[in-house]
Design a protein around this motif. Sequence first.
Motif, short mmCIF file in Angstrom:
data_model
loop_
_atom_site.label_atom_id
_atom_site.label_comp_id
_atom_site.label_asym_id
_atom_site.label_seq_id
_atom_site.Cartn_x
_atom_site.Cartn_y
_atom_site.Cartn_z
N UNK A 20 0.84 -1.20 0.00
CA UNK A 20 0.00 0.00 0.00
C UNK A 20 0.87 1.24 0.00
N UNK A 21 0.35 2.31 -0.61
CA UNK A 21 1.09 3.57 -0.64
C UNK A 21 1.23 4.13 0.77
N UNK A 22 2.37 4.74 1.06
CA UNK A 22 2.63 5.31 2.38
C UNK A 22 2.18 6.76 2.42
N UNK A 23 1.44 7.11 3.45
CA UNK A 23 0.94 8.47 3.61
C UNK A 23 1.20 8.95 5.03
N UNK A 24 1.33 10.26 5.18
CA UNK A 24 1.48 10.87 6.50
C UNK A 24 0.25 11.68 6.85
N UNK A 25 -0.08 11.67 8.13
CA UNK A 25 -1.11 12.55 8.67
C UNK A 25 -0.41 13.56 9.57
N UNK A 26 -0.56 14.84 9.28
CA UNK A 26 0.08 15.88 10.08
C UNK A 26 -0.63 16.04 11.41
N UNK A 27 0.15 16.05 12.50
CA UNK A 27 -0.45 16.15 13.83
C UNK A 27 0.11 17.38 14.56
N UNK A 28 0.86 17.15 15.62
CA UNK A 28 1.44 18.24 16.40
C UNK A 28 2.53 17.66 17.27
N UNK A 29 2.77 18.27 18.43
CA UNK A 29 3.75 17.71 19.36
C UNK A 29 3.18 16.50 20.09
N UNK A 30 4.04 15.70 20.66
CA UNK A 30 3.60 14.46 21.30
C UNK A 30 2.89 14.67 22.63
N UNK A 31 2.94 15.89 23.17
CA UNK A 31 2.28 16.15 24.45
C UNK A 31 0.87 16.71 24.29
N UNK A 32 0.41 16.85 23.06
CA UNK A 32 -0.94 17.35 22.82
C UNK A 32 -1.90 16.22 22.43
N UNK A 33 -3.05 16.59 21.91
CA UNK A 33 -4.08 15.62 21.52
C UNK A 33 -3.97 15.27 20.03
N UNK A 34 -3.43 16.19 19.23
CA UNK A 34 -3.33 15.93 17.79
C UNK A 34 -2.58 14.63 17.50
N UNK A 35 -1.47 14.41 18.21
CA UNK A 35 -0.62 13.26 17.88
C UNK A 35 -1.31 11.92 18.15
N UNK A 36 -1.88 11.69 19.34
CA UNK A 36 -2.57 10.42 19.53
C UNK A 36 -3.81 10.28 18.64
N UNK A 37 -4.50 11.39 18.38
CA UNK A 37 -5.65 11.34 17.48
C UNK A 37 -5.20 10.92 16.09
N UNK A 38 -4.13 11.55 15.60
CA UNK A 38 -3.62 11.21 14.28
C UNK A 38 -3.12 9.78 14.21
N UNK A 39 -2.50 9.30 15.31
CA UNK A 39 -2.03 7.92 15.34
C UNK A 39 -3.17 6.92 15.27
N UNK A 40 -4.24 7.19 16.02
CA UNK A 40 -5.40 6.30 16.00
C UNK A 40 -6.09 6.32 14.64
N UNK A 41 -6.16 7.50 14.05
CA UNK A 41 -6.76 7.63 12.72
C UNK A 41 -5.92 6.92 11.66
N UNK A 42 -4.61 7.04 11.78
CA UNK A 42 -3.72 6.36 10.83
C UNK A 42 -3.90 4.85 10.89
N UNK A 43 -4.06 4.32 12.09
CA UNK A 43 -4.27 2.87 12.25
C UNK A 43 -5.57 2.44 11.58
#
Length: 308
Positions: A20-43
Amino acid sequence: MFKRNLMLALACLLPLSVSAANYSIGTGGQSGIYYPFGGALAKVWSEHVPEVNAKAEVTAASVENTIKVVRGDMIAGIAMGNVVLDAYNGQGKFPSKMPVKTLFALYPNLVHTLTLEKSGINSLADLKGKRVSLGAPGSGTAVTSAALLESIGIDVEKDIKAVYLNYSETTNALANGQVDAGFIVGGQGVGAVTQVALTHKIKVLSISDAESQAFVTANPAYSSYDIPADVYNNVGEVSTLSVWNVLVVNANMDDDMAYNLTKAAYENMGDIRKVVKMAEMTTPQNASRLQGVPLHPGAKKYLDSVSK
């Protein structure tokens, strides 16, 4: 001949082995909510959208994510609505109109103006002459904090000693006495504020009704919001401002891709909510909370189908 036949055979097998093609989802720093949200969405996308292998990328957040989506460096980015609205209209940090649309709104970000209880700072006006972290460079926090201070007559270049730090850097600097106050624009219960409130006596400054009304009039992506008491340790109710976060994509994204990404996200939102509590607000009913930036047609097609 054997070598030629072997190469032909391998060529025939090649399409079957392409990943599958590799894609990135832009989030934020690891101490905020963007990063875990983006990680869960990526999964979720990697598991449920054919030919998509997504990962969360640590970034400076909203402005950087929007720019990278426009450049085609990311499949999507999490960003504050005011930043995406500026990009769509060619305002603020964006010198011309950007080809952006949204898949859906996520949850509201809240303005946290932090200081220590012993600082003697009790209002936004008291920040004049102080050392203040405005947020990471290229972040929605930096855009919001500067606009908010300027709306009450504080020039961020002349009237304060401004520094630009991310969430964890801001709370560390506050705890160590390196800054007098700092802004974190994040979801209710954001980790950086939660953690510093457990180890230090902090205040989250309220924004007065007059300050709020003046700011919202000039910045219609925002609205008033009250953070309930005790969301953060020993912090009472706080009157502040909110702005919805959205998932921003390039306006030229294929309609089928936008449809499939939106469908997979909503149909597996339960998995995301196990990681990020704020995803409870990521519903089809809240999808178009950001006024002024259109939904991508592919996303709208899916949302229309579930609203019938």
